[in-house]
Design an enzyme around this catalytic site. Structure first.
Site, mmCIF file in Angstrom:
data_model
loop_
_atom_site.group_PDB
_atom_site.id
_atom_site.type_symbol
_atom_site.label_atom_id
_atom_site.label_comp_id
_atom_site.label_asym_id
_atom_site.label_seq_id
_atom_site.Cartn_x
_atom_site.Cartn_y
_atom_site.Cartn_z
ATOM 1 N N THR A 127 0.823 -1.207 0.000
ATOM 2 C CA THR A 127 0.000 0.000 0.000
ATOM 3 C C THR A 127 0.861 1.263 0.000
ATOM 4 O OG1 THR A 127 -0.139 0.104 2.417
ATOM 5 C CG2 THR A 127 -1.813 -1.202 1.283
ATOM 6 N N ASP A 128 0.181 2.363 -0.314
ATOM 7 C CA ASP A 128 0.852 3.659 -0.245
ATOM 8 C C ASP A 128 0.630 4.260 1.142
ATOM 9 O OD1 ASP A 128 -1.772 4.653 -0.245
ATOM 10 O OD2 ASP A 128 -1.685 5.261 -2.346
ATOM 11 N N GLN A 129 1.002 5.503 1.326
ATOM 12 C CA GLN A 129 0.900 6.157 2.629
ATOM 13 C C GLN A 129 -0.547 6.274 3.116
ATOM 14 O OE1 GLN A 129 2.759 9.993 2.706
ATOM 15 N NE2 GLN A 129 2.996 9.975 4.922
ATOM 16 N N MET A 130 -1.497 6.209 2.196
ATOM 17 C CA MET A 130 -2.913 6.315 2.565
ATOM 18 C C MET A 130 -3.537 4.956 2.893
ATOM 19 S SD MET A 130 -4.015 9.077 -0.364
ATOM 20 C CE MET A 130 -3.255 8.119 -1.667
ATOM 21 N N VAL A 163 -3.835 2.542 0.711
ATOM 22 C CA VAL A 163 -4.481 2.062 -0.511
ATOM 23 C C VAL A 163 -3.472 1.239 -1.304
ATOM 24 C CG1 VAL A 163 -5.481 2.811 -2.715
ATOM 25 C CG2 VAL A 163 -6.066 4.019 -0.602
#
Length: 142
Positions: free
Chosen positions: A15-18, A20
């Site tokens: 996932t990314d920082q969010m 997601v």
């Protein structure tokens, strides 16, 4: 229609920082689904590679609908969309735990020899695999 389903727990590293899922990770999950489908058809991709046959991707079409998130378990559904003895098109759907469609798409593959990297006829080189694809295709056309 033969549809293989794999369940994958979304890991933090995917996932990314969010929180997601990063878009390229869906392709890795589709590879897991494709390998599973080939096994469900009675074949082993690693054994095909040992015989000097590779199946590179020649086209990808994916549509991102809804984000999969860290901590969810996603469902990867895979089937044969089309087959013509040279090229195989696989279809994919990735759904989240709520059944929401996150990604839909296809990947097209051809079989090539490892040495020359030239397309081969699956029908001529691997008649049993050809028959399995034809059988799966018939079921999906019905």
């Amino acid at each position: 229609m033969l549809i293989t389903t794999e369940y994958i727990k979304v890991r933090y590293a995917e996932t990314d920082q969010m929180g997601v899922v990063y878009h390229a990770n869906y392709l890795v999950w589709c590879e897991i689904g494709r390998t599973s489908l080939i096994e469900d058809m009675g074949f082993n991709y690693a054994n095909l590679e040992k015989e000097g046959i590779l199946s590179p991707v020649v086209n990808l079409q994916f549509s991102y609908k809804y984000p999969a998130r860290y901590g969810e378990t996603v469902q990867v559904r895979t089937w044969v969309e089309d087959y013509n003895s040279i090229k195989v098109t696989y279809g994919y759907e990735i759904l989240n735990e709520e059944g929401k469609l996150c990604v839909a798409g296809t990947s097209e593959h051809v079989c090539v020899t490892k040495d020359a990297f030239r397309p081969i006829s699956i029908k001529r080189k691997f008649p049993s695999l050809h028959e399995a694809y034809e059988e799966v295709k018939k079921k999906s056309d019905a």
